[in-house]
Design an enzyme around this catalytic site. Structure first.
Site, PDB file in Angstrom:
ATOM      1  N   SER A   1      12.066   5.268  -6.063  1.00  0.00           N
ATOM      2  CA  SER A   1      13.181   5.601  -5.168  1.00  0.00           C
ATOM      3  C   SER A   1      14.116   6.471  -5.861  1.00  0.00           C
ATOM      4  CB  SER A   1      13.924   4.445  -4.917  1.00  0.00           C
ATOM      5  OG  SER A   1      15.200   4.485  -4.255  1.00  0.00           O
TER       6      SER A   1
ATOM      7  N   LYS B   1      10.291   7.803  -2.342  1.00  0.00           N
ATOM      8  CA  LYS B   1      11.465   7.840  -1.345  1.00  0.00           C
ATOM      9  C   LYS B   1      12.724   8.300  -1.882  1.00  0.00           C
ATOM     10  CE  LYS B   1      14.297   3.494  -1.065  1.00  0.00           C
ATOM     11  NZ  LYS B   1      14.345   2.218  -0.507  1.00  0.00           N
TER      12      LYS B   1
ATOM     13  N   LYS C   1      16.881   9.128  -1.206  1.00  0.00           N
ATOM     14  CA  LYS C   1      18.033   8.613  -0.588  1.00  0.00           C
ATOM     15  C   LYS C   1      18.657   9.766  -0.061  1.00  0.00           C
ATOM     16  CE  LYS C   1      18.267   4.399  -2.280  1.00  0.00           C
ATOM     17  NZ  LYS C   1      18.293   3.134  -1.392  1.00  0.00           N
TER      18      LYS C   1
ATOM     19  N   ASP D   1      15.650   6.958   2.693  1.00  0.00           N
ATOM     20  CA  ASP D   1      16.614   5.807   2.758  1.00  0.00           C
ATOM     21  C   ASP D   1      18.123   6.364   2.929  1.00  0.00           C
ATOM     22  OD1 ASP D   1      17.616   3.464   2.778  1.00  0.00           O
ATOM     23  OD2 ASP D   1      16.931   2.699   0.728  1.00  0.00           O
TER      24      ASP D   1
ATOM     25  N   GLU E   1      14.440   4.894   6.398  1.00  0.00           N
ATOM     26  CA  GLU E   1      14.905   3.337   6.230  1.00  0.00           C
ATOM     27  C   GLU E   1      16.366   3.154   6.455  1.00  0.00           C
ATOM     28  OE1 GLU E   1      13.748   2.295   2.088  1.00  0.00           O
ATOM     29  OE2 GLU E   1      15.166   0.500   1.925  1.00  0.00           O
TER      30      GLU E   1
ATOM     31  N   ASP F   1      15.879  -2.410   6.368  1.00  0.00           N
ATOM     32  CA  ASP F   1      16.135  -3.235   5.084  1.00  0.00           C
ATOM     33  C   ASP F   1      17.318  -4.145   5.265  1.00  0.00           C
ATOM     34  OD1 ASP F   1      16.826  -3.560   2.266  1.00  0.00           O
ATOM     35  OD2 ASP F   1      16.801  -1.614   1.553  1.00  0.00           O
TER      36      ASP F   1
ATOM     37  N   LYS G   1      12.546  -7.633   0.948  1.00  0.00           N
ATOM     38  CA  LYS G   1      13.165  -7.904  -0.425  1.00  0.00           C
ATOM     39  C   LYS G   1      13.562  -9.369  -0.394  1.00  0.00           C
ATOM     40  CE  LYS G   1      15.855  -3.733  -1.045  1.00  0.00           C
ATOM     41  NZ  LYS G   1      16.880  -2.900  -0.660  1.00  0.00           N
TER      42      LYS G   1
ATOM     43  N   GLY H   1      12.926  -2.819  -3.510  1.00  0.00           N
ATOM     44  CA  GLY H   1      13.439  -3.196  -4.777  1.00  0.00           C
ATOM     45  C   GLY H   1      14.918  -3.192  -4.976  1.00  0.00           C
TER      46      GLY H   1
HETATM   47  O1  SMG Z   1      14.375  -1.093  -7.391  1.00  0.00           O
HETATM   48  O2  SMG Z   1      13.375   0.579  -7.257  1.00  0.00           O
HETATM   49  C1  SMG Z   1      14.357   0.012  -7.129  1.00  0.00           C
HETATM   50  C2  SMG Z   1      15.644   0.395  -6.030  1.00  0.00           C
HETATM   51  C3  SMG Z   1      15.029   0.814  -4.695  1.00  0.00           C
HETATM   52  O3  SMG Z   1      16.382   1.922  -3.670  1.00  0.00           O
HETATM   53  C4  SMG Z   1      16.176   0.836  -3.736  1.00  0.00           C
HETATM   54  N1  SMG Z   1      17.010   0.170  -3.298  1.00  0.00           N
HETATM   55  O4  SMG Z   1      18.219   0.341  -0.177  1.00  0.00           O
HETATM   56  O5  SMG Z   1      16.304  -0.029  -0.925  1.00  0.00           O
HETATM   57  C5  SMG Z   1      17.558   0.015  -0.878  1.00  0.00           C
HETATM   58  C6  SMG Z   1      18.124   0.224  -2.574  1.00  0.00           C
HETATM   59  C7  SMG Z   1      19.083  -0.914  -2.742  1.00  0.00           C
HETATM   60  C8  SMG Z   1      19.741  -0.995  -3.923  1.00  0.00           C
HETATM   61  S1  SMG Z   1      20.511   0.385  -4.041  1.00  0.00           S
HETATM   62  C9  SMG Z   1      21.719   0.548  -5.314  1.00  0.00           C
HETATM   63 MG    MG Z   2      17.021   0.556   1.200  1.00  0.00          MG
END
Ligand code: SMG
Ligand code: MG
Length: 377
Positions: free
Chosen positions: A144, A170, A172, A197, A222, A247, A271, A299
């Site tokens: 991510s 992925k 953001k 995402d 996402e 999510d 998750k 994650g």
């Molecule tokens: O653990 O690789 C990881 C982070 C993956 O982007 C990630 N998590 O919305 O999916 C999500 C975010 C939540 C945490 S954002 C600080």
């Molecule tokens: Mg997410």
């Protein structure tokens, strides 16, 4: 079909909770903010049968979810752990029921359940993966990538991860940092497995912008809308050719059932923390598998504890898409386990040792502990 076989009960003697501050290798920016230190709670359950470890994946601020570290710290000490002491001897499968009178607080519950589960499984020499029903010994990696300074910096960051062997990217996104960022990554790397995402940053009024992403042939988008926007997500899904994945909205088996019934999600990010633990995560997996809905393992910037458990979960048969399953080095220079997860040929190995299958590096753990409490009956 793999089924979860019950584990023998344990007798809870004490629980130690620690707040950790782990510096991130680089700041992680999402639509709701930037994080440079991962604040997380680690749970150490000591039982008559041995100890176990869990991780409460809350963050410092309640921006991803309504839960946050100090809230989890409080509810765990005042309500959750005392309820377990009251029950005293119980199986891991009983934990959710014992904690059910407390509304919500799923991350706190999930982290505590994991510590009990780990203790019970270690006592019986059973690996978590086998217990959950894993059908693979390694899982494909995915990373991510946070929002960068500009699309060129994003391309550089993605190139670094592809060079490390990550098989799925992925990125953001947020309003104003969506179409151009996605286009830059597509232009630079062609047909790589790519998804975006939004972390709830849009509303239905943005549907035209989100539809512009359709031309990039993404695996999925996402959580474009708010956590409680199940009906709006269904409306949006009808407007987009990109599959909508939820999510934040998937807080429980029931939420997952509702989302599928409404047509709000074509794909589900599972998750364990967000849904109250790995056992509820398996139930959501089973629901989606039976409905033919692909799932993947999300994650929460886990330490080596949650990272080991996520690899085990992602090895179940219904996890047909690569998850946010990355090496420990994606976030941390020093993890709190002795053998941090690594990427090998684009994959992360599912631990095979008893319980989580990882050992805690006590020195590293002490070094990042900022608060500690020991609770007894
Ligand atoms: O653990 O690789 C990881 C982070 C993956 O982007 C990630 N998590 O919305 O999916 C999500 C975010 C939540 C945490 S954002 C600080
Ligand atoms: Mg997410």
């Amino acid at each position: 079909m793999p089924v979860v076989q019950p584990v023998a009960p344990v007798t809870l003697e004490s629980i130690e909770l620690r707040v950790l501050h782990l510096p991130l290798v680089s700041p992680f920016t999402t639509s709701f903010g930037t994080e440079s230190v991962r604040e997380v709670i680690v749970v150490n359950a000591r039982t008559g049968e041995g100890e176990g470890w869990g991780e409460i994946v809350t963050q410092y601020e309640p921006y991803y979810s309504s839960e946050y570290t100090q809230g989890a710290w409080d509810v765990a000490q005042r309500f959750l752990v005392p309820a377990l002491f009251q029950a005293r001897t119980f199986a891991p499968e009983d934990v959710a029921g014992i904690l059910a009178p407390v509304v919500g607080h799923r991350m706190a519950k999930g982290g505590i359940e994991l510590a009990i589960l780990d203790a019970a499984l270690r006592a019986q020499g059973r690996p978590l993966g086998e217990y959950l029903g894993a059908v693979r010994d390694r899982v494909p990696s995915g990373v991510s990538v946070g929002i960068q300074r500009d699309p060129a910096a994003l391309v550089d960051a993605v190139r670094g991860y592809l060079d490390e062997g990550y098989v799925r990217i992925k990125i953001k996104i947020k309003p104003g940092r969506d179409v151009a960022d996605t286009a830059a990554v597509r232009d630079a790397f062609g047909a790589i497995p790519l998804q975006v995402d939004a972390n709830s940053a849009y509303t239905l009024a943005d549907a035209d912008t989100l539809a512009e992403l359709d031309r990039f042939d993404l695996l999925l988008i996402e959580q474009p809308l708010q956590e409680d926007d199940l009906v709006d997500h269904a409306t949006l899904a009808r407007r987009l050719s990109t599959p909508v994945c939820l999510d934040e909205s998937i807080t429980s088996l029931k939420a997952a059932r509702d989302a599928l019934a409404l047509g709000s999600a074509a794909v589900v990010n599972i998750k364990a923390g967000r849904v109250g633990g790995y056992l509820e995560a398996v139930r959501i997996h089973d629901l989606c598998r039976d409905a033919g809905v692909p799932v993947w393992c999300g994650g929460m910037l886990e330490t080596g504890i949650g990272r080991a458990a996520n690899a085990a979960l992602a090895a179940l048969e219904g996890f047909t898409l690569p998850g946010d399953i990355s090496a420990s080095s994606r976030f941390y220079t020093r993890d709190i386990v002795t053998e941090p997860a690594v990427i090998e040929e684009g994959h992360v190995r599912v631990p095979t040792g008893a319980g989580l299958g990882v050992e805690i590096d006590r020195v590293a753990l002490d070094d990042v502990t900022v608060e500690r409490v020991e609770l007894r009956p």
